[in-house]
Design an enzyme around this catalytic site. Structure first.
Site, PDB file in Angstrom:
ATOM      1  CB  CYS A   1      90.335  70.228  56.644  1.00  0.00           C
ATOM      2  SG  CYS A   1      89.505  69.537  55.213  1.00  0.00           S
TER       3      CYS A   1
ATOM      4  NE  ARG B   1      87.359  68.994  58.987  1.00  0.00           N
ATOM      5  CZ  ARG B   1      88.070  68.486  59.988  1.00  0.00           C
ATOM      6  NH1 ARG B   1      87.864  68.911  61.216  1.00  0.00           N
ATOM      7  NH2 ARG B   1      88.989  67.567  59.770  1.00  0.00           N
TER       8      ARG B   1
END
Lengths: 301, 143
Positions: A247, A252
């Protein structure tokens, strides 16, 4: 000593049902001997606002990151952290947090770097616990320190570095950032601080699957069938694939790493935590812009 | 060297006098003390500017009253206490200053109150962004 497995029916369909517990299960078991509840949030003050009684706080920025190097803490610091939080090597650790367990999944991934065996997520995280108006407290329970053994961090199985990604072309990459970040229209997620990537776009050939697609509106994980449709169906992953997810700074993609590894059963998934803040600043690495994945680069000699 | 307005200097001293853990609790006190938006702004969300650099939805609005005194109004969700704390420090620290005093506040004030270790430098950027936007809004009001 491990706490019992949550036999919730939804979990049984996942590859590793033992990695999740429900809010009902936690309400019943949170005071079991050998179980430690950990809150890990994006907002560093949420724990102080109110937390599950008996839980301890672990913050990604201030606890898990090395203060000097851009890296995670080493074995000695992790052991000291575990000791100070009352976590033993054989403790069952249940982690929960805000934002669909995004940072909780990150903490779980770091626990995994140190080989902590029994670490689970609370399905639905802080949001679901609050929505069900379950007990919260601002009291910090006293911790009995443990003698957690110093264990070396083992990066290789689940962590990818830039050099690994450069050698990975031809295998699946999953970009879990927003559509705007993937296309290169922006280098930070909408409404988030600019963290200084010089170039926009994505790593060539990466499929775009924003991380939050794995979460339902109540912050729980989607069902096995729904997740299979997204990752095997749309993104085209197949059993046996060697997958790297990334990410912006690796938080994430920890969430996606959890989904692929523990819910869908892919056993060769790594999180590239250098992610876009490294790749988008690196010299002479290939970048694709726009909504198409782009072609794999010709290998450099 | 510019002199920090006394309210901001007091806030800085209060934080620096505390241990790291207690600095977080003081920040939480500020978060809890963030005043509600005045009714006129609650009815006019269009007047508020979103601070996009912050990780949580936070909106600010600044004005000068009839005496030329500065006021900063902010709103952020209860589940975003860190952001509320940042907004509250600025709302209290800048309240009642003259425009010239606000412009003279050092842009690195957020880095000077001892929160880098307890909160992390990355998170503190949100407060810097709020201060920057407050100054910019004030310039626009005066233009």
């Amino acid at each position: 000593m491990s706490a019992p497995i949550d036999t919730t029916e939804k979990f049984a369909a996942y590859a590793h049902p033992s990695k999740l517990v429900s809010t009902e299960w936690l309400a019943e078991h949170r005071t079991d001997a050998g179980l430690v509840v950990v809150e890990s949030d994006e907002d560093v003050l949420l724990y102080e606002v109110g937390h599950i009684p008996g839980s301890v706080k672990i913050d990604w920025h201030t606890d898990l990151n090395d203060k000097v190097n851009r890296d995670y803490i080493e074995g000695a610091a992790f052991a000291a952290l575990m000791c100070s939080k009352g976590i033993a090597r054989d403790s069952t650790v249940v982690i929960y947090g805000d934002k669909s367990n995004w940072w909780a999944a990150y903490a779980l991934w770091v626990f995994t770097l140190f080989g902590h065996d029994d670490v689970r997520l609370l399905d639905g995280g802080r949001t679901k616990w609050l929505a069900e108006e379950r007990e919260l407290t601002t009291d910090v329970s006293p911790v009995t320190p443990t003698d957690y053994p110093e264990t070396p961090r083992n990066d290789a199985p689940i962590r990818a570095f830039k050099s690994d990604v450069l050698a990975h072309f031809g295998n699946p990459l999953i970009d879990v950032r927003s559509d705007e970040e993937y296309s290169g229209a922006r280098t930070t997620m909408p409404a988030y601080p600019e963290e200084g990537a010089l170039r926009g776009g994505h790593i060539p050939t990466a499929a775009s699957v924003p991380w939050a697609r794995a979460a339902a509106t109540d912050s729980t994980f989607k069902t096995r069938t729904e997740l299979d449709d997204i990752y095997r169906g749309e993104a085209g992953l197949a059993d046996g694939d060697n997958v790297i997810a990334y990410c912006r700074i690796g938080e994430r993609s920890s969430h996606t790493w959890f989904v692929l590894t523990h819910l869908l059963g892919f056993d060769n998934v790594r999180n590239y935590d250098g992610s876009w803040t490294e790749w988008g600043n690196a010299v002479a690495v290939p970048i694709a812009v726009g909504t198409a994945p782009g072609a794999a680069p010709v290998p450099r000699r | 060297m510019s002199v920090l307005p006394s309210q901001l200097a007091e806030i800085q001293e209060d934080f620096l006098a505390l241990e790291q853990k207690d600095r977080l609790l003081l920040l939480l006190e500020f978060a809890n003390d963030l005043p509600e938006l005045p009714q006129e702004y609650q009815d006019h969300p269009d007047l508020l500017e979103r601070v996009v650099e912050c990780q949580s939805p936070v909106f600010i609005f600044v004005n000068l009253d009839a005496e030329g005194a500065f006021h900063l109004h902010a709103t952020a969700p209860r589940e975003s206490p860190t952001t509320r704390g940042f907004a509250s420090i600025l709302a209290q620290g800048l309240d009642g200053l003259s425009a010239q005093q606000v412009f003279a506040v050092p842009d690195d004030y957020p880095q000077s109150i001892g929160l880098s270790e307890a909160v992390s430098p990355l998170r503190l950027r949100g407060m810097s962004a709020m201060l920057g936007r407050a100054k910019r809004q004030l310039r626009e009001r005066l233009a």
